[in-house]
Write a protein that holds these residues in place. Structure first.
Motif, PDB file in Angstrom:
ATOM      1  N   ARG A  48       0.839  -1.190   0.000  1.00  9.27           N
ATOM      2  CA  ARG A  48       0.000   0.000   0.000  1.00  9.27           C
ATOM      3  C   ARG A  48       0.876   1.243   0.000  1.00  9.27           C
ATOM      4  NH1 ARG A  48      -2.959  -3.751   2.636  1.00  9.27           N
ATOM      5  NH2 ARG A  48      -5.251  -3.698   2.472  1.00  9.27           N
ATOM      6  N   CYS A  49       0.274   2.381  -0.318  1.00 12.27           N
ATOM      7  CA  CYS A  49       0.987   3.649  -0.258  1.00 12.27           C
ATOM      8  C   CYS A  49       1.629   3.818   1.120  1.00 12.27           C
ATOM      9  CB  CYS A  49       0.035   4.811  -0.522  1.00 12.27           C
ATOM     10  SG  CYS A  49      -0.733   4.793  -2.162  1.00 12.27           S
ATOM     11  N   ARG A  50       2.875   4.201   1.146  1.00 13.77           N
ATOM     12  CA  ARG A  50       3.618   4.282   2.402  1.00 13.77           C
ATOM     13  C   ARG A  50       2.959   5.211   3.413  1.00 13.77           C
ATOM     14  NH1 ARG A  50       8.596   3.323   4.588  1.00 13.77           N
ATOM     15  NH2 ARG A  50       9.179   2.075   2.772  1.00 13.77           N
ATOM     16  N   TRP A  51       2.335   6.291   2.936  1.00 11.52           N
ATOM     17  CA  TRP A  51       1.797   7.280   3.863  1.00 11.52           C
ATOM     18  C   TRP A  51       0.678   6.734   4.735  1.00 11.52           C
ATOM     19  CZ3 TRP A  51      -3.346   8.261   3.610  1.00 11.52           C
ATOM     20  CH2 TRP A  51      -4.019   8.079   2.387  1.00 11.52           C
ATOM     21  N   CYS A  52       0.031   5.644   4.299  1.00 12.60           N
ATOM     22  CA  CYS A  52      -1.134   5.171   5.066  1.00 12.60           C
ATOM     23  C   CYS A  52      -0.733   4.502   6.379  1.00 12.60           C
ATOM     24  CB  CYS A  52      -2.020   4.253   4.233  1.00 12.60           C
ATOM     25  SG  CYS A  52      -1.364   2.617   3.932  1.00 12.60           S
ATOM     26  N   ALA A  53       0.568   4.306   6.606  1.00 12.37           N
ATOM     27  CA  ALA A  53       1.031   3.769   7.895  1.00 12.37           C
ATOM     28  C   ALA A  53       1.401   4.890   8.858  1.00 12.37           C
ATOM     29  CB  ALA A  53       2.241   2.859   7.670  1.00 12.37           C
ATOM     30  N   GLY A  54       1.154   6.130   8.460  1.00 17.15           N
ATOM     31  CA  GLY A  54       1.627   7.264   9.238  1.00 17.15           C
ATOM     32  C   GLY A  54       0.860   7.567  10.505  1.00 17.15           C
ATOM     33  N   ALA A  55      -0.370   7.082  10.623  1.00 20.69           N
ATOM     34  CA  ALA A  55      -1.176   7.403  11.804  1.00 20.69           C
ATOM     35  C   ALA A  55      -2.369   6.462  11.878  1.00 20.69           C
ATOM     36  CB  ALA A  55      -1.668   8.851  11.736  1.00 20.69           C
ATOM     37  N   PRO A  56      -2.908   6.256  13.079  1.00 19.42           N
ATOM     38  CA  PRO A  56      -4.143   5.471  13.202  1.00 19.42           C
ATOM     39  C   PRO A  56      -5.250   6.127  12.379  1.00 19.42           C
ATOM     40  CG  PRO A  56      -3.149   5.852  15.359  1.00 19.42           C
ATOM     41  CD  PRO A  56      -2.396   6.703  14.390  1.00 19.42           C
ATOM     42  N   GLY A  57      -5.990   5.342  11.679  1.00 19.52           N
ATOM     43  CA  GLY A  57      -7.058   5.878  10.844  1.00 19.52           C
ATOM     44  C   GLY A  57      -6.658   6.066   9.395  1.00 19.52           C
ATOM     45  N   PHE A  58      -5.366   6.190   9.123  1.00 21.76           N
ATOM     46  CA  PHE A  58      -4.921   6.397   7.746  1.00 21.76           C
ATOM     47  C   PHE A  58      -5.203   5.181   6.867  1.00 21.76           C
ATOM     48  CE2 PHE A  58      -1.468   9.954   7.747  1.00 21.76           C
ATOM     49  CZ  PHE A  58      -2.386  10.836   8.272  1.00 21.76           C
ATOM     50  N   LEU A  59      -5.012   3.974   7.407  1.00 21.49           N
ATOM     51  CA  LEU A  59      -5.189   2.765   6.591  1.00 21.49           C
ATOM     52  C   LEU A  59      -6.625   2.656   6.087  1.00 21.49           C
ATOM     53  CD1 LEU A  59      -3.954   0.129   5.481  1.00 21.49           C
ATOM     54  CD2 LEU A  59      -4.732  -0.994   7.589  1.00 21.49           C
ATOM     55  N   ASP A  60      -7.583   2.830   6.973  1.00 18.62           N
ATOM     56  CA  ASP A  60      -8.989   2.736   6.581  1.00 18.62           C
ATOM     57  C   ASP A  60      -9.341   3.848   5.592  1.00 18.62           C
ATOM     58  OD1 ASP A  60     -11.660   1.405   7.080  1.00 18.62           O
ATOM     59  OD2 ASP A  60     -12.169   3.456   7.621  1.00 18.62           O
ATOM     60  N   TYR A  61      -8.851   5.058   5.857  1.00 15.24           N
ATOM     61  CA  TYR A  61      -9.103   6.189   4.962  1.00 15.24           C
ATOM     62  C   TYR A  61      -8.500   5.908   3.590  1.00 15.24           C
ATOM     63  CZ  TYR A  61      -8.617  10.914   3.033  1.00 15.24           C
ATOM     64  OH  TYR A  61      -8.656  12.020   2.208  1.00 15.24           O
ATOM     65  N   HIS A  62      -7.292   5.388   3.565  1.00 17.02           N
ATOM     66  CA  HIS A  62      -6.610   5.056   2.313  1.00 17.02           C
ATOM     67  C   HIS A  62      -7.362   3.988   1.531  1.00 17.02           C
ATOM     68  CE1 HIS A  62      -3.816   2.335   0.131  1.00 17.02           C
ATOM     69  NE2 HIS A  62      -3.214   3.449  -0.264  1.00 17.02           N
ATOM     70  N   ASP A  63      -7.784   2.935   2.217  1.00 18.94           N
ATOM     71  CA  ASP A  63      -8.401   1.797   1.540  1.00 18.94           C
ATOM     72  C   ASP A  63      -9.828   2.059   1.086  1.00 18.94           C
ATOM     73  OD1 ASP A  63      -6.059   0.444   2.018  1.00 18.94           O
ATOM     74  OD2 ASP A  63      -6.947  -1.132   3.248  1.00 18.94           O
ATOM     75  N   ARG A  64     -10.554   2.914   1.804  1.00 20.32           N
ATOM     76  CA  ARG A  64     -11.984   3.082   1.543  1.00 20.32           C
ATOM     77  C   ARG A  64     -12.354   4.400   0.864  1.00 20.32           C
ATOM     78  NH1 ARG A  64     -15.188  -0.515   4.535  1.00 20.32           N
ATOM     79  NH2 ARG A  64     -14.018  -1.792   6.038  1.00 20.32           N
ATOM     80  N   GLU A  65     -11.526   5.420   1.000  1.00 18.24           N
ATOM     81  CA  GLU A  65     -11.916   6.741   0.512  1.00 18.24           C
ATOM     82  C   GLU A  65     -10.954   7.354  -0.486  1.00 18.24           C
ATOM     83  OE1 GLU A  65     -13.422   9.649   3.373  1.00 18.24           O
ATOM     84  OE2 GLU A  65     -13.265   8.111   4.936  1.00 18.24           O
ATOM     85  N   TRP A  66      -9.677   7.414  -0.150  1.00 13.58           N
ATOM     86  CA  TRP A  66      -8.715   8.228  -0.883  1.00 13.58           C
ATOM     87  C   TRP A  66      -8.552   7.734  -2.321  1.00 13.58           C
ATOM     88  CZ3 TRP A  66      -3.559   8.242  -2.871  1.00 13.58           C
ATOM     89  CH2 TRP A  66      -2.976   9.507  -2.967  1.00 13.58           C
ATOM     90  N   GLY A  67      -8.835   8.603  -3.263  1.00 14.06           N
ATOM     91  CA  GLY A  67      -8.655   8.278  -4.668  1.00 14.06           C
ATOM     92  C   GLY A  67      -9.867   7.675  -5.356  1.00 14.06           C
ATOM     93  N   PHE A  68     -10.942   7.429  -4.602  1.00 15.97           N
ATOM     94  CA  PHE A  68     -12.161   6.890  -5.217  1.00 15.97           C
ATOM     95  C   PHE A  68     -13.054   8.062  -5.637  1.00 15.97           C
ATOM     96  CE2 PHE A  68     -10.513   3.351  -2.834  1.00 15.97           C
ATOM     97  CZ  PHE A  68     -10.833   2.240  -3.601  1.00 15.97           C
ATOM     98  N   PRO A  69     -13.634   8.005  -6.830  1.00 12.73           N
ATOM     99  CA  PRO A  69     -14.359   9.163  -7.372  1.00 12.73           C
ATOM    100  C   PRO A  69     -15.621   9.510  -6.579  1.00 12.73           C
ATOM    101  CG  PRO A  69     -14.675   7.239  -8.770  1.00 12.73           C
ATOM    102  CD  PRO A  69     -13.627   6.870  -7.767  1.00 12.73           C
ATOM    103  N   VAL A  70     -15.833  10.793  -6.409  1.00 15.77           N
ATOM    104  CA  VAL A  70     -16.958  11.321  -5.625  1.00 15.77           C
ATOM    105  C   VAL A  70     -17.733  12.316  -6.477  1.00 15.77           C
ATOM    106  CG1 VAL A  70     -17.594  12.704  -3.607  1.00 15.77           C
ATOM    107  CG2 VAL A  70     -15.736  11.015  -3.432  1.00 15.77           C
TER     108      VAL A  70
END
Length: 202
Positions: free
Chosen positions: A13-35
């Motif tokens: 996964r993108c390295r930044w998603c390990a930077g803080a609690p909550g980043f992994l879920d945000y990365h996997d479910r939201e970031w980069g998906f069209p809105v």
């Protein structure tokens, strides 16, 4: 340095998603998906404005507090905020208490109303600024782009505040106007599939 690292399931996964609690879920479910939801688009642009000079870690941790404080980022309601609301927000320890940013997003709510009247929806307007595939560089190697510079200039021309090219680029990354997941990130293909299925508004 690699732009990816193994997640809890062993997949890259993108390295930044390990930077803080909550980043992994945000990365996997939201970031980069069209809105295409106007409220979500407005919320994200507001939150990116608050992030200016700070970290996304700070903003994401306070996101629910921001939603409660700013009427769920319903811009038609926010546009009616008064000076007493500004005073209330400046006293709210659950958000970023920066007068300039608070006043800017309230001001931008009125700008959003005007934009909807002219363009039909925020979604139709923002997605017109989606860059072409050949205009994109290597994922996660830039903090601005020609498209974000152009969109920033147009928003400022329309009176919006705290919408510089870097802020707008982060907004475009998050809302799926570009797929900036790292090449080896397992979510990149998922986001791209969602973008291919996505019906562009307007």
């Amino acid at each position: 340095m690699s732009t990816t690292l193994p997640g809890p399931d062993g997949l890259e996964r993108c390295r930044w998603c390990a930077g803080a609690p909550g980043f992994l879920d945000y990365h996997d479910r939201e970031w980069g998906f069209p809105v295409d939801d106007d409220r979500r688009l407005f919320e994200k642009l507001c939150l990116e404005s608050f992030q200016s000079g700070l970290s996304w870690r700070t903003i994401l941790a306070k996101r629910e507090n921001f939603r409660a404080a700013f009427a769920g980022f319903e811009f038609h309601r926010m546009a009616r905020f008064t000076e007493s609301d500004v005073a209330r927000l400046l006293d709210d320890t659950g958000i970023v208490r920066h007068r300039g940013k608070i006043e800017a997003v309230i001001h931008n709510a009125a700008c959003a109303q005007e934009l909807v009247q002219r363009e039909g929806s925020l979604a139709a307007y923002f997605w017109r600024h989606e860059p072409t595939a050949d205009a994109l560089g290597v994922p996660q190697t830039a903090s601005t782009s020609a498209a974000s510079v152009q969109l920033s200039k147009d928003l400022k021309r329309r009176g919006w505040k705290f919408v510089g090219p870097t802020t707008v680029f982060a907004f475009m990354q998050a809302m799926g106007l570009i797929n900036d997941h790292a090449e080896r990130c397992v979510v990149r293909a998922q986001a791209e599939k969602a973008r291919l299925r996505f019906k562009r508004p307007g």
